[in-house]
Design an enzyme around this catalytic site. Structure first.
Site, PDB file in Angstrom:
ATOM      1  N   ASP A 111      -6.458   7.419  -4.708  1.00 53.33           N
ATOM      2  CA  ASP A 111      -5.169   7.905  -4.227  1.00 53.33           C
ATOM      3  C   ASP A 111      -4.210   8.122  -5.397  1.00 53.33           C
ATOM      4  OD1 ASP A 111      -3.493   5.462  -4.440  1.00 53.33           O
ATOM      5  OD2 ASP A 111      -4.878   4.698  -2.924  1.00 53.33           O
TER       6      ASP A 111
HETATM    7  N1  URA Z   1      -8.715   1.909  -2.304  1.00 53.22           N
HETATM    8  C1  URA Z   1      -7.443   2.327  -2.272  1.00 53.22           C
HETATM    9  O1  URA Z   1      -6.618   1.756  -1.580  1.00 53.22           O
HETATM   10  N2  URA Z   1      -7.108   3.375  -3.042  1.00 53.22           N
HETATM   11  C2  URA Z   1      -7.977   4.014  -3.832  1.00 53.22           C
HETATM   12  O2  URA Z   1      -7.608   4.965  -4.510  1.00 53.22           O
HETATM   13  C3  URA Z   1      -9.307   3.566  -3.836  1.00 53.22           C
HETATM   14  C4  URA Z   1      -9.655   2.510  -3.071  1.00 53.22           C
END
Ligand code: URA
Length: 242
Positions: A111
């Protein structure tokens, strides 16, 4: 990619321009093949691993052939998307690579606020091998938390019964190691949306910062700074599954 391919098609697929634009590059005499100026855009080029050493455009070695795999140190603030507004992970690569066919895609996503090891490839079979739940490729994260750990988190993550908000299927067991009172390493095999942040939300905490430092047996190289990428060697690819 193997066999023989027309020069104009090869260059167009690598993003050097449309068919007519790359034919123009050949007419301009800036394409060199095997030590000679290429004067016919329709000639067949035999695809060999050393082609970037045999073929140059504007004095630069040809871009990597299809079948490319990259590791990128994703910085916080870049989005894993081809078309969202704002800074995209693809903006960290040479602009021409945005026009490659087959296209480069991220292997899963991190993310926007998460940093760390992100893989990209144009090899669909490799992508599916890495993200397939059957392969159980582990993803390793370091989470920095808003509140001190309570002590029961590792057991709850390992139980195989943790439910994320809005979901109906429990998470597969995950491993958590305490690094400090407010940080932990989490190792998961699934790739659910915002999984690690939602796992900590499910146990009453909040992730302030998240960094992925390993996928399977492949660690983020210490000399690959945020925003930097590197082409993966066959040994790097093999390490993912080791
Ligand atoms: N878990 C998350 O919360 N974000 C990521 O980018 C990857 C795994």
């Amino acid at each position: 990619m193997s066999g023989t391919v027309r020069l104009d098609r090869l260059l167009a697929n690598l993003g050097y321009g449309s068919r007519s634009e790359v034919q123009q590059l050949v007419r301009l005499g800036v394409v060199m093949l095997d030590g000679r100026t290429a004067d016919d855009a329709s000639i067949g080029v035999s695809i060999t691993a050393d082609l970037p050493a045999r073929l140059s455009v504007d004095g630069q070695p040809l871009d990597p052939l299809p079948g490319i795999a990259l590791m990128l140190h994703k910085p916080v603030g870049a989005t894993c998307s081809h078309k969202e507004v704002g800074r995209l992970v693809y903006d960290l690569l040479p602009p021409r690579w945005r026009r490659r066919e087959p296209a480069l895609s991220t292997v899963g996503r991190l993310d926007k606020e998460t940093s760390g090891l992100l893989l990209l490839t144009d090899d669909g079979a490799l992508l599916h091998r890495i993200i397939s739940p059957k392969k159980h490729v582990t993803k390793h994260y370091v989470a920095t938390l808003a509140r001190p750990l309570r002590g029961d988190e590792a057991a709850r993550f390992a139980a195989g019964t943790l439910m994320l908000e809005g979901e109906t299927k429990a998470l597969a067991p995950a491993v958590m190691e305490i690094l400090s009172s407010i940080s932990a390493r989490v190792i998961v095999t699934e790739g659910r949306y915002h999984q690690v942040r939602r796992m900590f939300a499910a146990v009453g905490n909040h992730v302030e910062a998240l960094h992925r430092d390993r996928i399977g047996g492949l660690g983020l190289p210490a000399d690959l700074g945020p925003g930097e990428y590197r082409q993966m060697s066959p040994a790097d690819v093999a390490a993912i599954f080791s």
